[in-house]
Scaffold this motif. Structure first.
Motif, short mmCIF file in Angstrom:
data_model
loop_
_atom_site.label_atom_id
_atom_site.label_comp_id
_atom_site.label_asym_id
_atom_site.label_seq_id
_atom_site.Cartn_x
_atom_site.Cartn_y
_atom_site.Cartn_z
N UNK A 115 0.75 -1.58 -0.04
CA UNK A 115 0.30 0.06 -0.29
C UNK A 115 0.76 1.18 -0.18
N UNK A 116 0.96 2.21 -0.69
CA UNK A 116 1.19 3.57 -1.13
C UNK A 116 0.86 4.51 -0.70
N UNK A 164 -2.10 0.51 -4.44
CA UNK A 164 -2.32 -0.72 -3.92
C UNK A 164 -1.90 -2.20 -5.69
N UNK A 165 -0.66 -2.89 -4.65
CA UNK A 165 -0.83 -3.78 -5.24
C UNK A 165 -0.90 -5.76 -4.31
N UNK A 166 -1.40 -5.94 -5.38
CA UNK A 166 -1.70 -7.26 -5.36
C UNK A 166 -1.67 -8.75 -5.59
N UNK A 167 -1.52 -9.22 -4.73
CA UNK A 167 -0.34 -10.36 -5.03
C UNK A 167 -1.37 -11.88 -5.11
N UNK A 168 -1.31 -12.79 -6.67
CA UNK A 168 -2.09 -13.53 -6.32
C UNK A 168 -2.66 -14.05 -7.51
N UNK A 169 -3.34 -13.03 -8.76
CA UNK A 169 -4.10 -13.25 -9.80
C UNK A 169 -2.98 -13.87 -10.71
N UNK A 170 -3.11 -13.81 -12.12
CA UNK A 170 -1.96 -14.10 -13.42
C UNK A 170 -2.12 -12.40 -13.68
N UNK A 171 -0.91 -12.62 -14.66
CA UNK A 171 -1.16 -10.61 -15.39
C UNK A 171 -1.73 -10.81 -15.90
N UNK A 172 -1.99 -9.34 -15.89
CA UNK A 172 -3.21 -8.80 -16.43
C UNK A 172 -4.19 -8.80 -16.07
N UNK A 173 -4.45 -9.81 -14.79
CA UNK A 173 -6.38 -9.70 -14.37
C UNK A 173 -6.76 -9.16 -14.38
#
Length: 327
Positions: free
Chosen positions: A59-60, A236-245
Protein backbone atom coordinates in the motif's frame (compact mmCIF):
# COMPACT_ATOMS: atom_id res chain seq x y z
CA UNK A 1 -54.37 9.02 -35.90
CA UNK A 2 -51.08 10.75 -36.70
CA UNK A 3 -52.66 12.83 -39.51
CA UNK A 4 -55.41 13.99 -37.14
CA UNK A 5 -52.84 15.14 -34.57
CA UNK A 6 -50.96 17.07 -37.25
CA UNK A 7 -54.20 18.79 -38.36
CA UNK A 8 -55.02 19.77 -34.76
CA UNK A 9 -51.51 21.11 -34.23
CA UNK A 10 -51.65 23.13 -37.47
CA UNK A 11 -55.02 24.64 -36.53
CA UNK A 12 -53.80 25.77 -33.13
CA UNK A 13 -52.67 29.33 -32.53
CA UNK A 14 -48.94 30.12 -32.58
CA UNK A 15 -48.89 30.56 -28.80
CA UNK A 16 -50.61 27.22 -28.25
CA UNK A 17 -48.22 25.54 -30.68
CA UNK A 18 -45.30 26.92 -28.67
CA UNK A 19 -46.77 25.54 -25.44
CA UNK A 20 -47.31 22.12 -27.01
CA UNK A 21 -43.73 22.03 -28.30
CA UNK A 22 -42.35 23.14 -24.92
CA UNK A 23 -44.37 20.46 -23.15
CA UNK A 24 -43.07 17.83 -25.55
CA UNK A 25 -39.47 18.94 -25.15
CA UNK A 26 -39.88 18.99 -21.38
CA UNK A 27 -41.25 15.45 -21.40
CA UNK A 28 -38.36 14.21 -23.54
CA UNK A 29 -35.82 16.02 -21.36
CA UNK A 30 -37.34 14.64 -18.16
CA UNK A 31 -37.32 11.13 -19.62
CA UNK A 32 -33.67 11.51 -20.66
CA UNK A 33 -32.66 12.77 -17.21
CA UNK A 34 -34.54 9.96 -15.54
CA UNK A 35 -32.89 7.39 -17.81
CA UNK A 36 -29.47 8.88 -17.03
CA UNK A 37 -29.92 8.52 -13.28
CA UNK A 38 -31.34 5.00 -13.60
CA UNK A 39 -28.34 3.98 -15.70
CA UNK A 40 -25.97 5.65 -13.22
CA UNK A 41 -27.59 3.80 -10.31
CA UNK A 42 -27.33 0.48 -12.16
CA UNK A 43 -23.70 1.15 -13.12
CA UNK A 44 -22.85 1.89 -9.49
CA UNK A 45 -24.62 -1.11 -7.96
CA UNK A 46 -22.02 -3.66 -6.77
CA UNK A 47 -22.34 -7.24 -8.03
CA UNK A 48 -23.97 -9.89 -5.85
CA UNK A 49 -21.22 -12.40 -6.55
CA UNK A 50 -17.53 -11.86 -5.87
CA UNK A 51 -14.54 -13.97 -6.83
CA UNK A 52 -11.36 -13.98 -4.80
CA UNK A 53 -8.31 -12.77 -6.75
CA UNK A 54 -5.56 -12.60 -4.14
CA UNK A 55 -4.48 -10.33 -1.31
CA UNK A 56 -3.02 -6.87 -0.73
CA UNK A 57 0.76 -7.03 -0.95
CA UNK A 58 1.71 -3.32 -0.78
CA UNK A 59 0.00 0.00 0.00
CA UNK A 60 1.44 3.38 -1.01
CA UNK A 61 0.38 6.97 -0.34
CA UNK A 62 1.95 9.91 -2.18
CA UNK A 63 1.31 13.07 -0.13
CA UNK A 64 3.03 15.34 -2.69
CA UNK A 65 2.21 15.00 -6.36
CA UNK A 66 5.28 13.62 -8.21
CA UNK A 67 7.32 13.17 -5.02
CA UNK A 68 8.25 10.06 -3.03
CA UNK A 69 5.79 7.63 -1.43
CA UNK A 70 4.98 6.58 2.10
CA UNK A 71 4.56 2.83 2.44
CA UNK A 72 1.91 1.91 5.00
CA UNK A 73 0.43 -1.24 6.48
CA UNK A 74 -3.13 0.08 6.58
CA UNK A 75 -5.00 3.13 5.30
CA UNK A 76 -8.50 4.57 5.28
CA UNK A 77 -10.27 5.14 1.97
CA UNK A 78 -12.31 8.27 1.20
CA UNK A 79 -13.56 9.86 -2.01
CA UNK A 80 -10.40 12.00 -1.99
CA UNK A 81 -8.18 8.94 -1.95
CA UNK A 82 -6.18 6.98 0.64
CA UNK A 83 -5.87 8.89 3.91
CA UNK A 84 -5.23 8.72 7.61
CA UNK A 85 -5.98 12.05 9.27
CA UNK A 86 -3.68 14.54 7.49
CA UNK A 87 -1.74 11.85 5.63
CA UNK A 88 -3.57 12.01 2.32
CA UNK A 89 -2.80 11.05 -1.25
CA UNK A 90 -1.71 13.86 -3.62
CA UNK A 91 -2.86 16.55 -1.21
CA UNK A 92 0.17 18.74 -2.03
CA UNK A 93 1.66 19.85 -5.32
CA UNK A 94 4.68 21.85 -6.42
CA UNK A 95 3.80 24.83 -8.61
CA UNK A 96 5.51 27.66 -10.42
CA UNK A 97 4.90 31.25 -9.35
CA UNK A 98 1.70 31.33 -11.46
CA UNK A 99 0.15 28.39 -9.60
CA UNK A 100 0.55 25.82 -12.40
CA UNK A 101 1.65 22.42 -11.15
CA UNK A 102 5.12 21.02 -11.80
CA UNK A 103 5.78 17.28 -12.16
CA UNK A 104 8.70 14.87 -12.27
CA UNK A 105 8.13 14.54 -16.01
CA UNK A 106 10.10 17.77 -16.29
CA UNK A 107 12.08 17.47 -13.02
CA UNK A 108 12.77 13.75 -12.33
CA UNK A 109 14.70 14.44 -9.11
CA UNK A 110 11.36 15.33 -7.47
CA UNK A 111 10.76 11.61 -6.84
CA UNK A 112 13.68 11.68 -4.34
CA UNK A 113 11.83 14.09 -2.04
CA UNK A 114 10.75 11.85 0.86
CA UNK A 115 7.81 12.80 3.11
CA UNK A 116 7.28 11.34 6.58
CA UNK A 117 4.50 12.01 9.10
CA UNK A 118 4.71 12.09 12.87
CA UNK A 119 2.63 9.77 15.04
CA UNK A 120 -0.23 12.29 15.19
CA UNK A 121 -0.41 12.34 11.37
CA UNK A 122 -0.58 16.14 11.54
CA UNK A 123 3.02 17.18 10.78
CA UNK A 124 5.00 16.23 7.68
CA UNK A 125 8.80 16.27 7.49
CA UNK A 126 10.53 16.38 4.10
CA UNK A 127 14.01 15.18 3.21
CA UNK A 128 15.97 15.25 -0.05
CA UNK A 129 19.59 14.63 -1.11
CA UNK A 130 21.87 17.46 0.00
CA UNK A 131 19.08 19.27 1.87
CA UNK A 132 18.34 19.82 5.56
CA UNK A 133 14.96 18.41 6.59
CA UNK A 134 12.01 20.77 6.80
CA UNK A 135 8.74 20.22 8.72
CA UNK A 136 5.26 21.42 7.79
CA UNK A 137 2.32 21.69 10.19
CA UNK A 138 -0.25 20.24 7.80
CA UNK A 139 -3.27 20.61 10.06
CA UNK A 140 -2.60 24.36 10.47
CA UNK A 141 -2.87 24.79 6.69
CA UNK A 142 -6.58 23.99 6.83
CA UNK A 143 -7.22 27.51 8.15
CA UNK A 144 -4.86 29.25 5.72
CA UNK A 145 -5.99 31.74 3.05
CA UNK A 146 -7.02 30.06 -0.19
CA UNK A 147 -5.92 30.94 -3.71
CA UNK A 148 -6.44 29.23 -7.05
CA UNK A 149 -4.05 26.66 -8.47
CA UNK A 150 -4.20 24.83 -11.80
CA UNK A 151 -4.12 21.05 -12.44
CA UNK A 152 -4.40 19.91 -16.06
CA UNK A 153 -6.22 23.11 -16.96
CA UNK A 154 -8.65 22.87 -14.03
CA UNK A 155 -8.76 25.50 -11.31
CA UNK A 156 -8.49 24.09 -7.79
CA UNK A 157 -8.44 25.78 -4.36
CA UNK A 158 -5.03 25.72 -2.67
CA UNK A 159 -3.25 27.08 0.39
CA UNK A 160 0.35 28.25 0.04
CA UNK A 161 2.78 26.52 2.43
CA UNK A 162 4.93 29.62 2.98
CA UNK A 163 8.21 31.17 1.89
CA UNK A 164 10.53 28.85 3.83
CA UNK A 165 9.04 25.77 2.17
CA UNK A 166 9.05 27.51 -1.22
CA UNK A 167 12.74 28.28 -0.79
CA UNK A 168 13.44 24.66 0.15
CA UNK A 169 11.76 23.28 -2.99
CA UNK A 170 13.28 25.93 -5.26
CA UNK A 171 16.76 25.27 -3.90
CA UNK A 172 16.53 21.51 -4.30
CA UNK A 173 14.82 21.40 -7.71
CA UNK A 174 16.05 24.58 -9.41
CA UNK A 175 19.24 25.41 -7.53
CA UNK A 176 17.91 28.92 -6.79
CA UNK A 177 16.07 30.38 -3.81
CA UNK A 178 12.83 31.09 -5.66
CA UNK A 179 10.70 29.95 -8.58
CA UNK A 180 8.68 27.10 -7.08
CA UNK A 181 6.14 26.91 -4.27
CA UNK A 182 4.32 24.12 -2.43
CA UNK A 183 0.52 24.23 -2.40
CA UNK A 184 -1.92 22.31 -0.20
CA UNK A 185 -5.43 21.15 -1.12
CA UNK A 186 -7.65 22.15 1.86
CA UNK A 187 -11.01 20.52 1.07
CA UNK A 188 -12.44 17.20 2.23
CA UNK A 189 -14.09 16.51 -1.12
CA UNK A 190 -13.12 16.86 -4.75
CA UNK A 191 -13.63 20.20 -6.47
CA UNK A 192 -13.09 18.65 -9.91
CA UNK A 193 -16.43 16.95 -10.56
CA UNK A 194 -16.62 18.41 -14.07
CA UNK A 195 -13.67 16.19 -14.94
CA UNK A 196 -14.68 13.07 -13.03
CA UNK A 197 -16.43 12.54 -9.70
CA UNK A 198 -13.64 10.11 -8.82
CA UNK A 199 -10.76 12.50 -9.56
CA UNK A 200 -9.96 13.19 -5.91
CA UNK A 201 -7.81 16.09 -4.75
CA UNK A 202 -4.81 16.75 -7.04
CA UNK A 203 -4.51 13.36 -8.80
CA UNK A 204 -4.14 13.17 -12.57
CA UNK A 205 -7.03 10.78 -13.15
CA UNK A 206 -8.72 9.11 -10.17
CA UNK A 207 -8.30 8.69 -6.43
CA UNK A 208 -6.98 5.11 -6.61
CA UNK A 209 -4.74 3.01 -8.88
CA UNK A 210 -4.17 -0.73 -8.64
CA UNK A 211 -2.25 -3.50 -10.36
CA UNK A 212 -0.81 -6.87 -9.36
CA UNK A 213 2.67 -8.30 -8.84
CA UNK A 214 2.40 -10.75 -11.74
CA UNK A 215 1.80 -7.81 -14.08
CA UNK A 216 5.15 -6.31 -13.08
CA UNK A 217 6.84 -9.70 -13.28
CA UNK A 218 5.58 -10.21 -16.82
CA UNK A 219 6.93 -6.81 -17.86
CA UNK A 220 10.27 -7.60 -16.23
CA UNK A 221 10.53 -10.80 -18.27
CA UNK A 222 10.71 -8.50 -21.32
CA UNK A 223 13.26 -6.04 -19.90
CA UNK A 224 17.02 -6.09 -19.48
CA UNK A 225 16.84 -3.58 -16.62
CA UNK A 226 14.18 -4.73 -14.16
CA UNK A 227 11.68 -2.38 -12.56
CA UNK A 228 9.73 -2.38 -9.32
CA UNK A 229 6.10 -1.60 -8.54
CA UNK A 230 7.11 1.90 -7.45
CA UNK A 231 8.08 2.76 -11.02
CA UNK A 232 4.32 2.91 -11.67
CA UNK A 233 3.21 4.70 -8.49
CA UNK A 234 0.27 2.46 -7.47
CA UNK A 235 -1.81 2.80 -4.33
CA UNK A 236 -2.57 -0.91 -4.10
CA UNK A 237 -0.49 -3.85 -5.29
CA UNK A 238 -2.25 -7.22 -5.31
CA UNK A 239 -0.51 -10.60 -5.03
CA UNK A 240 -2.09 -13.74 -6.44
CA UNK A 241 -3.84 -13.20 -9.79
CA UNK A 242 -2.22 -13.83 -13.19
CA UNK A 243 -0.61 -10.98 -15.11
CA UNK A 244 -3.05 -8.31 -16.34
CA UNK A 245 -6.04 -10.03 -14.74
CA UNK A 246 -7.03 -6.62 -13.35
CA UNK A 247 -7.82 -5.41 -16.88
CA UNK A 248 -11.13 -7.30 -16.66
CA UNK A 249 -12.17 -6.34 -13.13
CA UNK A 250 -15.17 -4.02 -13.20
CA UNK A 251 -15.56 -4.08 -9.42
CA UNK A 252 -12.94 -4.55 -6.71
CA UNK A 253 -13.57 -5.32 -3.04
CA UNK A 254 -10.69 -5.17 -0.56
CA UNK A 255 -11.89 -6.39 2.82
CA UNK A 256 -15.22 -4.53 3.03
CA UNK A 257 -14.11 -1.52 0.97
CA UNK A 258 -15.66 -1.43 -2.50
CA UNK A 259 -14.28 0.23 -5.64
CA UNK A 260 -15.63 0.68 -9.17
CA UNK A 261 -13.42 0.38 -12.24
CA UNK A 262 -13.17 3.78 -13.97
CA UNK A 263 -10.58 3.43 -16.75
CA UNK A 264 -7.23 1.84 -17.61
CA UNK A 265 -4.13 3.63 -16.38
CA UNK A 266 -2.42 4.99 -19.50
CA UNK A 267 1.33 5.45 -19.13
CA UNK A 268 3.57 8.38 -20.07
CA UNK A 269 7.29 9.27 -19.77
CA UNK A 270 6.93 9.39 -15.97
CA UNK A 271 7.08 5.59 -16.16
CA UNK A 272 10.73 5.83 -17.23
CA UNK A 273 11.87 7.59 -14.03
CA UNK A 274 13.85 5.40 -11.64
CA UNK A 275 12.30 6.03 -8.19
CA UNK A 276 15.57 5.17 -6.43
CA UNK A 277 17.84 7.40 -8.55
CA UNK A 278 15.58 10.24 -9.67
CA UNK A 279 16.70 10.03 -13.31
CA UNK A 280 14.86 9.10 -16.49
CA UNK A 281 15.95 6.05 -18.47
CA UNK A 282 17.95 7.16 -21.52
CA UNK A 283 16.59 4.30 -23.63
CA UNK A 284 12.98 5.19 -22.88
CA UNK A 285 12.35 2.05 -20.86
CA UNK A 286 10.06 0.54 -19.74
CA UNK A 287 7.63 2.75 -21.70
CA UNK A 288 9.11 1.67 -25.03
CA UNK A 289 8.53 -2.00 -24.23
CA UNK A 290 5.01 -1.35 -22.92
CA UNK A 291 4.11 0.39 -26.17
CA UNK A 292 5.06 -2.79 -27.99
CA UNK A 293 2.31 -4.90 -26.44
CA UNK A 294 0.03 -2.87 -24.14
CA UNK A 295 -1.52 -0.22 -26.40
CA UNK A 296 -5.30 -0.04 -26.72
CA UNK A 297 -6.08 1.12 -30.30
CA UNK A 298 -9.08 3.23 -29.31
CA UNK A 299 -7.04 5.09 -26.68
CA UNK A 300 -4.06 6.20 -28.75
CA UNK A 301 -0.34 5.68 -28.27
CA UNK A 302 -0.18 5.47 -24.47
CA UNK A 303 0.06 1.88 -23.17
CA UNK A 304 -2.18 0.62 -20.37
CA UNK A 305 -0.68 -0.71 -17.15
CA UNK A 306 -2.94 -1.02 -14.11
CA UNK A 307 -6.47 0.28 -13.52
CA UNK A 308 -7.96 3.45 -12.09
CA UNK A 309 -10.66 2.98 -9.44
CA UNK A 310 -13.35 5.09 -7.83
CA UNK A 311 -14.55 4.50 -4.26
CA UNK A 312 -18.11 3.23 -3.83
CA UNK A 313 -18.05 2.03 -0.21
CA UNK A 314 -15.63 3.59 2.27
CA UNK A 315 -13.55 1.55 4.67
CA UNK A 316 -10.01 0.57 5.59
CA UNK A 317 -7.50 -1.45 3.61
CA UNK A 318 -4.69 -3.39 5.30
CA UNK A 319 -1.80 -5.55 4.17
CA UNK A 320 -2.96 -9.13 3.69
CA UNK A 321 -6.60 -8.17 3.12
CA UNK A 322 -8.36 -10.48 0.65
CA UNK A 323 -9.05 -8.91 -2.74
CA UNK A 324 -12.19 -9.82 -4.66
CA UNK A 325 -13.39 -8.82 -8.10
CA UNK A 326 -16.71 -8.68 -9.89
CA UNK A 327 -17.68 -8.32 -13.53
Amino acid sequence: MLSKLIEEFSAASASKQALLVAAGVGTVAATAVGAYYVKKRIDNTPPKQWRRAGEINEIFVYPIKSCGPIKVSRIGCSMLGPQRQMLRDRIFMVTNEDGKFVTARQKPKMVLIRPQFDTSFERMTLSAPGMDDITIDVKALLDGPQANGVVWGETVPTVDCGDDVARWFSTYILGTDKGYRLKFYPLNETSRKKSNEDTGSLQDETSYMLFNTATVEDLNSRLDQKVTALQFRPNFVVKGPPAYAEDNWRWVKIGNTVFRYVKPCLRCVFTNIDPAKGVSNQEGQPLKTLKGYRKIPALGESPAFGIHLGLRKAGEVSLGDPVYYGC
